[in-house]
Write an enzyme that holds these catalytic residues in place. Sequence first.
Site, PDB file in Angstrom:
ATOM      1  N   VAL A  22      26.041 -15.849 -17.512  1.00 47.11           N
ATOM      2  CA  VAL A  22      27.108 -15.809 -18.511  1.00 47.11           C
ATOM      3  C   VAL A  22      27.858 -17.141 -18.601  1.00 47.11           C
ATOM      4  O   VAL A  22      28.166 -17.628 -19.699  1.00 47.11           O
ATOM      5  CB  VAL A  22      28.065 -14.614 -18.244  1.00 47.11           C
ATOM      6  N   ALA A  62      24.435  -7.023 -13.781  1.00 43.59           N
ATOM      7  CA  ALA A  62      25.771  -6.436 -13.633  1.00 43.59           C
ATOM      8  C   ALA A  62      25.827  -5.071 -14.297  1.00 43.59           C
ATOM      9  O   ALA A  62      25.488  -4.920 -15.461  1.00 43.59           O
ATOM     10  CB  ALA A  62      26.809  -7.367 -14.239  1.00 43.59           C
ATOM     11  N   GLN A  63      26.270  -4.075 -13.554  1.00 51.63           N
ATOM     12  CA  GLN A  63      26.345  -2.714 -14.090  1.00 51.63           C
ATOM     13  C   GLN A  63      27.747  -2.365 -14.559  1.00 51.63           C
ATOM     14  O   GLN A  63      27.936  -1.681 -15.555  1.00 51.63           O
ATOM     15  CB  GLN A  63      25.973  -1.704 -12.992  1.00 51.63           C
ATOM     16  N   GLY A  64      28.730  -2.820 -13.793  1.00 50.59           N
ATOM     17  CA  GLY A  64      30.087  -2.271 -13.913  1.00 50.59           C
ATOM     18  C   GLY A  64      30.755  -2.513 -15.243  1.00 50.59           C
ATOM     19  O   GLY A  64      31.349  -1.620 -15.834  1.00 50.59           O
ATOM     20  N   GLU A 136      38.178   1.322 -12.912  1.00 56.23           N
ATOM     21  CA  GLU A 136      37.454   0.949 -11.686  1.00 56.23           C
ATOM     22  C   GLU A 136      38.471   0.678 -10.593  1.00 56.23           C
ATOM     23  O   GLU A 136      39.671   0.546 -10.854  1.00 56.23           O
ATOM     24  CB  GLU A 136      36.542  -0.259 -11.929  1.00 56.23           C
ATOM     25  N   HIS A 256      29.644  -5.147  -1.516  1.00 57.25           N
ATOM     26  CA  HIS A 256      29.773  -3.955  -2.357  1.00 57.25           C
ATOM     27  C   HIS A 256      29.577  -2.732  -1.469  1.00 57.25           C
ATOM     28  O   HIS A 256      28.640  -2.687  -0.674  1.00 57.25           O
ATOM     29  CB  HIS A 256      28.736  -3.974  -3.483  1.00 57.25           C
ATOM     30  N   ARG A 308      37.782  -3.149  -3.081  1.00 57.99           N
ATOM     31  CA  ARG A 308      36.390  -3.137  -2.652  1.00 57.99           C
ATOM     32  C   ARG A 308      36.213  -3.472  -1.171  1.00 57.99           C
ATOM     33  O   ARG A 308      35.382  -2.878  -0.484  1.00 57.99           O
ATOM     34  CB  ARG A 308      35.617  -4.140  -3.515  1.00 57.99           C
ATOM     35  N   HIS A 368      27.563  -9.026  -2.158  1.00 54.83           N
ATOM     36  CA  HIS A 368      27.563  -8.821  -3.612  1.00 54.83           C
ATOM     37  C   HIS A 368      28.009 -10.049  -4.382  1.00 54.83           C
ATOM     38  O   HIS A 368      27.400 -10.401  -5.391  1.00 54.83           O
ATOM     39  CB  HIS A 368      28.487  -7.642  -3.910  1.00 54.83           C
ATOM     40  N   GLU A 392      30.090 -18.071 -10.829  1.00 56.30           N
ATOM     41  CA  GLU A 392      30.137 -17.743  -9.400  1.00 56.30           C
ATOM     42  C   GLU A 392      29.998 -18.960  -8.500  1.00 56.30           C
ATOM     43  O   GLU A 392      30.505 -18.973  -7.378  1.00 56.30           O
ATOM     44  CB  GLU A 392      29.066 -16.688  -9.062  1.00 56.30           C
ATOM     45  N   ARG A 403      37.557 -10.103  -4.972  1.00 62.78           N
ATOM     46  CA  ARG A 403      37.508 -10.074  -6.439  1.00 62.78           C
ATOM     47  C   ARG A 403      37.770  -8.665  -6.967  1.00 62.78           C
ATOM     48  O   ARG A 403      37.207  -7.687  -6.475  1.00 62.78           O
ATOM     49  CB  ARG A 403      36.131 -10.550  -6.919  1.00 62.78           C
ATOM     50  N   LEU A 409      32.196 -11.162 -14.914  1.00 60.17           N
ATOM     51  CA  LEU A 409      31.644 -11.520 -16.229  1.00 60.17           C
ATOM     52  C   LEU A 409      32.737 -12.198 -17.058  1.00 60.17           C
ATOM     53  O   LEU A 409      32.484 -13.163 -17.786  1.00 60.17           O
ATOM     54  CB  LEU A 409      31.097 -10.281 -16.945  1.00 60.17           C
TER      55      LEU A 409
HETATM   56  C1  SIN Z   1      29.820  -2.584  -9.977  1.00 59.71           C
HETATM   57  O1  SIN Z   1      29.292  -2.135 -10.996  1.00 59.71           O
HETATM   58  O2  SIN Z   1      30.294  -1.879  -9.114  1.00 59.71           O
HETATM   59  C2  SIN Z   1      29.864  -4.060  -9.810  1.00 59.71           C
HETATM   60  C3  SIN Z   1      30.760  -4.638 -10.795  1.00 59.71           C
HETATM   61  C4  SIN Z   1      31.406  -5.858 -10.238  1.00 59.71           C
HETATM   62  O3  SIN Z   1      30.870  -6.460  -9.325  1.00 59.71           O
HETATM   63  O4  SIN Z   1      32.500  -6.214 -10.682  1.00 59.71           O
END
Ligand code: SIN
Length: 545
Positions: A22, A62-64, A136, A256, A308, A368, A392, A403, A409
């Site tokens: 990104v 990246a999923q979140g 989140e 993570h 986290r 992570h 990063e 973080r 992102l």
């Molecule tokens: C996650 O989907 O848990 C990771 C997202 C992130 O690292 O901010």
Amino acid sequence: MTTGPEAPAPERVRTLVVGTGVAGMTAALGLRARGVDDVLLVTKTPWEPGAGGTGGGSTAWAQGGVAAVTGADDDVDLHVADTLAAGAGACDPEAVRVLCTEGPARLLELARRGLVLDGADAADPADARRWSRGLEAAHSRPRVLHAGGDATGARLSAALVAAVRAAGVRVLGGAALADLVVEGGRVVGADLLLDGAPATGGGHRRVLAGAVVLATGGAGQVFSRTTNPPEATGDGLAAAWRAGAVVADLEQVQLHPTVAAPGGAHAPFLVSEAVRGEGAVLRDEHGARFLADAASPLADPRAELAPRDVVARAVGAVVARQDGRPALLDATGLGERLRARFPSIDAMCAAAGLDWVRELVPVTPAAHYWMGGVATDVRGRTSLPGLWACGEVARTGVHGANRLASNSLLEGLVFGDRAAADVAASLAGAVAAPHVPAGVEELVCTAGPALPRAELQALAWEHAGLLRDAAGLEVAAKTLDGAPAATEEPADVAALEDRALGVCARLLVASAQRRPESLGAHFRTDAAGAAPRGAERPVLLRRAS
Ligand code: SIN
């Protein structure tokens, strides 16, 4: 690299951007938008048509989601406060404010470029009022935006790839960064090692540039357990270090908490924090909710939505007391809804033989995200003239010691564009004084150790992973320093990556040794009694010349 008479003549460009996550793609687009036409974007992963719709690297994984203030019940001050609180007092407040203030505009820009966020109005995908917002961990408001459910990174990456192609940015795939070229103290280009694929060819290539933007991502592959893709080997960090750039906060690696550990031949995979945001809970093997049950020594008032680092340590503690058997993520309460909301994770669970609508998912922590990196200011300037860094690989100070979920992102979008703006101004004649922080220590480390990759990764995980102490860090430092030096002339990309991983591991351990107290993700089991360094004093290192 070969520099004799037989070496090919170097190519010259105005700006070289290294990395197609990104941050790199945003920087390249930002340069083009500001009239810098001669931009070369290089990436270690393949780029040719047919090689896939994403730019590679961690972005596409990246999923979140992306955190940004877009709701009427939210404001920038709240996002700033959440980011600072998660960062454990180690954030740079100026950088955090820049991130949270400029983030929404960058995201709108991307929506106009083709990213369709979940909930978007088909007629006007850039109408932010329609975007669905998720919660989140450690966010005080639901502000995390998604695309394709849990495929945000892949969708965002694909939108940027399309924009890069549409803008006519020249891209060279299969080209790994071997070293930066430094002349008279200024970065003037880069030496690339080509992967030998038919589309790229092999050998070395030198590219000289008026400015180099480093956006090479992280180095999760330093550890034996990581959520990062195989290409996350810290090539950019190592090259910047070898060139003499100042690096900061390299002891700060985010783990993570919920990485699925299906066992057998199945590779581990990330189970997004968004799953807990939707209501999934964590249990030990006896069914107890160790973060929520009042009687549990690991309980936290924020339960599964604690920051986290807190959740990762709690999961690690449960795994330890269960003799290595994983903790369990219980998402069964979400029922069939899981499949539509998290289609990628659902598919990965199915491939591992798990039906997570009915079964608990075994999870352990894994490395992570690297919060430290090449020290930059909020314009992406590094300590070396001619070199900018973003994403990063950079340490702007936005993440501090931990973080906030889904801020990465956003960081790539905001600071990729900012680096582009500053480079464009400097190419137009503005003076770009380098960013040289005070209090830098020198460290002898050039090539890193030549250790087999798996050995290095196990060493880093054991002694500089979730829990650290002086004795373990000393073992790691002695092992790394006692190994023969890695080759100065890596023959192929794998050898180049090994050299980079060795440098990153050494810097990780050296930085962790310089912070005797626990701070965010850096957790010292022997901290009691040690005089703390203090959150306000980052560990700053530069290669001894
Ligand atoms: C996650 O989907 O848990 C990771 C997202 C992130 O690292 O901010």
